[in-house]
Design a protein around this motif. Structure first.
Motif, PDB file in Angstrom:
ATOM      1  N   ALA A 146       0.740  -1.302  -0.025  1.00 37.89           N
ATOM      2  CA  ALA A 146       0.035   0.235   0.034  1.00 37.89           C
ATOM      3  C   ALA A 146       0.990   1.350  -0.119  1.00 37.89           C
ATOM      4  N   GLY A 147       2.077   1.188   0.851  1.00 35.24           N
ATOM      5  CA  GLY A 147       2.791   2.386   0.806  1.00 35.24           C
ATOM      6  C   GLY A 147       3.481   2.557  -0.637  1.00 35.24           C
ATOM      7  N   GLU A 148       4.086   1.376  -1.192  1.00 33.57           N
ATOM      8  CA  GLU A 148       4.508   1.662  -2.686  1.00 33.57           C
ATOM      9  C   GLU A 148       3.620   2.227  -3.518  1.00 33.57           C
ATOM     10  N   GLN A 149       2.357   1.605  -3.452  1.00 32.50           N
ATOM     11  CA  GLN A 149       1.297   2.480  -4.357  1.00 32.50           C
ATOM     12  C   GLN A 149       1.121   3.771  -4.205  1.00 32.50           C
ATOM     13  N   ALA A 150       1.197   4.207  -2.906  1.00 35.36           N
ATOM     14  CA  ALA A 150       0.729   5.629  -2.604  1.00 35.36           C
ATOM     15  C   ALA A 150       2.129   6.448  -2.970  1.00 35.36           C
ATOM     16  N   SER A 151       3.419   6.161  -2.996  1.00 34.57           N
ATOM     17  CA  SER A 151       4.558   6.884  -3.354  1.00 34.57           C
ATOM     18  C   SER A 151       4.983   6.632  -4.793  1.00 34.57           C
ATOM     19  N   GLY A 152       4.227   5.759  -5.334  1.00 34.55           N
ATOM     20  CA  GLY A 152       4.602   5.459  -6.896  1.00 34.55           C
ATOM     21  C   GLY A 152       5.781   4.786  -7.118  1.00 34.55           C
ATOM     22  N   VAL A 153       6.215   3.806  -6.195  1.00 35.78           N
ATOM     23  CA  VAL A 153       7.465   3.058  -6.429  1.00 35.78           C
ATOM     24  C   VAL A 153       6.959   2.016  -7.602  1.00 35.78           C
ATOM     25  N   ASN A 154       8.162   1.735  -8.486  1.00 35.55           N
ATOM     26  CA  ASN A 154       7.885   0.897  -9.727  1.00 35.55           C
ATOM     27  C   ASN A 154       6.963   1.708 -10.936  1.00 35.55           C
ATOM     28  N   GLY A 155       6.556   2.896 -10.626  1.00 31.55           N
ATOM     29  CA  GLY A 155       5.999   3.474 -11.616  1.00 31.55           C
ATOM     30  C   GLY A 155       4.292   3.597 -11.329  1.00 31.55           C
ATOM     31  N   PHE A 156       3.995   2.849 -10.161  1.00 32.13           N
ATOM     32  CA  PHE A 156       2.620   2.666 -10.106  1.00 32.13           C
ATOM     33  C   PHE A 156       1.956   4.134  -9.816  1.00 32.13           C
ATOM     34  N   ASN A 157       0.974   4.541 -10.416  1.00 29.39           N
ATOM     35  CA  ASN A 157       0.393   5.588 -10.289  1.00 29.39           C
ATOM     36  C   ASN A 157      -1.030   5.377 -10.061  1.00 29.39           C
ATOM     37  N   VAL A 158      -1.544   5.268  -9.137  1.00 37.74           N
ATOM     38  CA  VAL A 158      -3.306   4.860  -8.911  1.00 37.74           C
ATOM     39  C   VAL A 158      -3.930   6.026  -9.597  1.00 37.74           C
ATOM     40  N   ASP A 159      -3.707   7.273  -9.745  1.00 43.68           N
ATOM     41  CA  ASP A 159      -4.439   8.211 -10.371  1.00 43.68           C
ATOM     42  C   ASP A 159      -4.662   7.836 -11.917  1.00 43.68           C
ATOM     43  N   ASP A 160      -3.653   7.368 -12.435  1.00 47.12           N
ATOM     44  CA  ASP A 160      -3.472   7.039 -13.863  1.00 47.12           C
ATOM     45  C   ASP A 160      -4.306   5.893 -14.319  1.00 47.12           C
ATOM     46  N   LEU A 161      -4.766   5.154 -13.592  1.00 45.69           N
ATOM     47  CA  LEU A 161      -5.487   4.059 -13.923  1.00 45.69           C
ATOM     48  C   LEU A 161      -6.812   4.123 -14.334  1.00 45.69           C
ATOM     49  N   VAL A 162      -6.949   3.146 -15.572  1.00 47.95           N
ATOM     50  CA  VAL A 162      -8.195   3.494 -16.249  1.00 47.95           C
ATOM     51  C   VAL A 162      -9.361   2.228 -15.615  1.00 47.95           C
ATOM     52  N   GLU A 163     -10.582   2.411 -15.782  1.00 53.40           N
ATOM     53  CA  GLU A 163     -11.512   1.621 -15.197  1.00 53.40           C
ATOM     54  C   GLU A 163     -12.410   1.114 -16.032  1.00 53.40           C
ATOM     55  N   THR A 164     -12.827  -0.215 -16.025  1.00 44.78           N
ATOM     56  CA  THR A 164     -13.528  -0.674 -17.089  1.00 44.78           C
ATOM     57  C   THR A 164     -14.335  -2.207 -16.203  1.00 44.78           C
ATOM     58  N   VAL A 165     -15.526  -2.137 -16.598  1.00 37.02           N
ATOM     59  CA  VAL A 165     -16.288  -3.311 -16.182  1.00 37.02           C
ATOM     60  C   VAL A 165     -16.676  -4.540 -17.275  1.00 37.02           C
TER      61      VAL A 165
END
Length: 171
Positions: A152-171
């Motif tokens: 969760a900390g890596e997600q929040a800080s963008g480690v490994n290029g993760f950026n939750v704000d850039d995610l696209v969502e589809t169902v």
């Protein structure tokens, strides 16, 4: 890279894989199917966004699903001839020389696997229900050498290029 919907009635995927059939094959023998070891994991995403999973015995799989966990079973194609035929014909059709295998994911409504990336190419065939997918339009890591489930900390800080704000969502 894009979803493809193939219309048809509910029988179009019958016999490929379903929880009741897999559960019957697992029986009460832990994670051993006659002569072969089958890998079973249970997992869920905690309230803080951290995905956790663990090796699970087949005897507890139904209980984990009732508790909201996702069950992951590796190499299920070797136990279902129709699924193995699909794998074989897909390999032949696309001219793929490397091994393909099938992992089955079984999730109750509202649950699923946590944010991650895989080191190998994936082909997803959804057999029933609906799934909310969140994905990045560009890879977090180009040519990764191993799978990654960020904390969760890596997600929040963008480690490994993760950026939750850039995610696209589809169902």
């Amino acid at each position: 890279k894009r979803a493809l919907y193939i219309p048809g009635d509910a029988t179009k995927t019958r016999g490929l894989l379903d929880w009741d059939s897999l559960r019957a094959k697992l029986g009460n023998a832990g994670s051993v199917v006659p002569g072969k070891i089958i890998t079973i994991k249970a997992g869920h995403t905690r309230l803080d966004g951290q995905h956790v999973d663990w090796h699970a015995a087949a005897d507890f799989a139904d209980s984990y699903i009732r508790q909201g966990c996702t069950i992951q079973v590796e190499d299920v194609d070797q136990y279902f001839p129709a699924l193995q035929n699909l794998v074989d014909s897909t390999r032949q059709t696309i001219g793929l020389a490397s091994r393909m295998n099938v992992a089955g994911f079984f999730s109750p409504s509202g649950s699923g696997y946590g944010l991650h990336f895989d080191a190998s190419a994936m082909w997803v065939l959804q057999l029933s229900g609906q799934k909310r997918w969140q994905y990045s339009l560009s890879p977090a890591v180009h040519s990764p050498s191993e799978n990654c489930i960020p904390t969760a900390g890596e997600q929040a800080s963008g480690v490994n290029g993760f950026n939750v704000d850039d995610l696209v969502e589809t169902v």
